[in-house]
Design a protein around this motif. Sequence first.
Motif, PDB file in Angstrom:
ATOM      1  N   UNK A   7       0.825  -1.196   0.000  1.00 37.82           N
ATOM      2  CA  UNK A   7       0.000   0.000   0.000  1.00 37.82           C
ATOM      3  C   UNK A   7       0.859   1.245   0.000  1.00 37.82           C
ATOM      4  N   UNK A   8       0.185   2.372  -0.159  1.00 39.33           N
ATOM      5  CA  UNK A   8       0.838   3.678  -0.141  1.00 39.33           C
ATOM      6  C   UNK A   8       0.182   4.550   0.909  1.00 39.33           C
ATOM      7  N   UNK A   9       0.963   5.379   1.525  1.00 35.36           N
ATOM      8  CA  UNK A   9       0.438   6.413   2.423  1.00 35.36           C
ATOM      9  C   UNK A   9       0.991   7.733   1.914  1.00 35.36           C
ATOM     10  N   UNK A  10       0.110   8.692   1.723  1.00 35.44           N
ATOM     11  CA  UNK A  10       0.574  10.012   1.311  1.00 35.44           C
ATOM     12  C   UNK A  10       0.290  11.014   2.424  1.00 35.44           C
ATOM     13  N   UNK A  11       0.719  12.229   2.226  1.00 33.80           N
ATOM     14  CA  UNK A  11       0.561  13.257   3.245  1.00 33.80           C
ATOM     15  C   UNK A  11      -0.903  13.512   3.570  1.00 33.80           C
ATOM     16  N   UNK A  12      -1.771  13.431   2.575  1.00 30.81           N
ATOM     17  CA  UNK A  12      -3.205  13.628   2.813  1.00 30.81           C
ATOM     18  C   UNK A  12      -3.765  12.548   3.740  1.00 30.81           C
ATOM     19  N   UNK A  13      -3.329  11.294   3.577  1.00 26.78           N
ATOM     20  CA  UNK A  13      -3.771  10.212   4.457  1.00 26.78           C
ATOM     21  C   UNK A  13      -3.362  10.487   5.902  1.00 26.78           C
ATOM     22  N   UNK A  14      -2.114  10.887   6.080  1.00 28.68           N
ATOM     23  CA  UNK A  14      -1.597  11.166   7.424  1.00 28.68           C
ATOM     24  C   UNK A  14      -2.318  12.366   8.028  1.00 28.68           C
ATOM     25  N   UNK A  15      -2.509  13.412   7.248  1.00 27.99           N
ATOM     26  CA  UNK A  15      -3.190  14.612   7.735  1.00 27.99           C
ATOM     27  C   UNK A  15      -4.606  14.288   8.193  1.00 27.99           C
ATOM     28  N   UNK A  20      -8.372  13.507  12.596  1.00 27.70           N
ATOM     29  CA  UNK A  20      -9.420  12.684  13.202  1.00 27.70           C
ATOM     30  C   UNK A  20      -9.001  12.091  14.540  1.00 27.70           C
ATOM     31  N   UNK A  21      -7.791  12.426  15.005  1.00 26.00           N
ATOM     32  CA  UNK A  21      -7.310  11.922  16.279  1.00 26.00           C
ATOM     33  C   UNK A  21      -6.914  10.457  16.252  1.00 26.00           C
ATOM     34  N   UNK A  22      -6.550   9.959  15.086  1.00 26.24           N
ATOM     35  CA  UNK A  22      -6.214   8.539  14.934  1.00 26.24           C
ATOM     36  C   UNK A  22      -4.706   8.325  14.821  1.00 26.24           C
ATOM     37  N   UNK A  23      -3.924   9.010  15.645  1.00 30.66           N
ATOM     38  CA  UNK A  23      -2.473   8.946  15.510  1.00 30.66           C
ATOM     39  C   UNK A  23      -1.871   7.617  15.968  1.00 30.66           C
ATOM     40  N   UNK A  24      -2.614   6.830  16.708  1.00 27.92           N
ATOM     41  CA  UNK A  24      -2.070   5.541  17.150  1.00 27.92           C
ATOM     42  C   UNK A  24      -2.448   4.394  16.215  1.00 27.92           C
TER      43      UNK A  24
END
Length: 75
Positions: A7-15, A20-24
Amino acid sequence: MDDSSPGLINLADVTRAVADGRISQEAREIMTRGFLTIDSEEPIYEAIKMLGKTGASQLVVSEEGVLWDSSLPET
């Protein structure tokens, strides 16, 4: 797709996850699966056609079926 698919994660996904408070969450929970790939030896016009046809904004480049590492900064 199964859990072993890349899979890929981009900056928009992380942002979105941070907002949404889902940092964990684990990376696999926010990654995009089923991304578009193009072989490194394909002509640029093939990339243009794929992007135009799908509306995607990026392609992952592979060489002989192996994905190139796109997570490293340019040097």
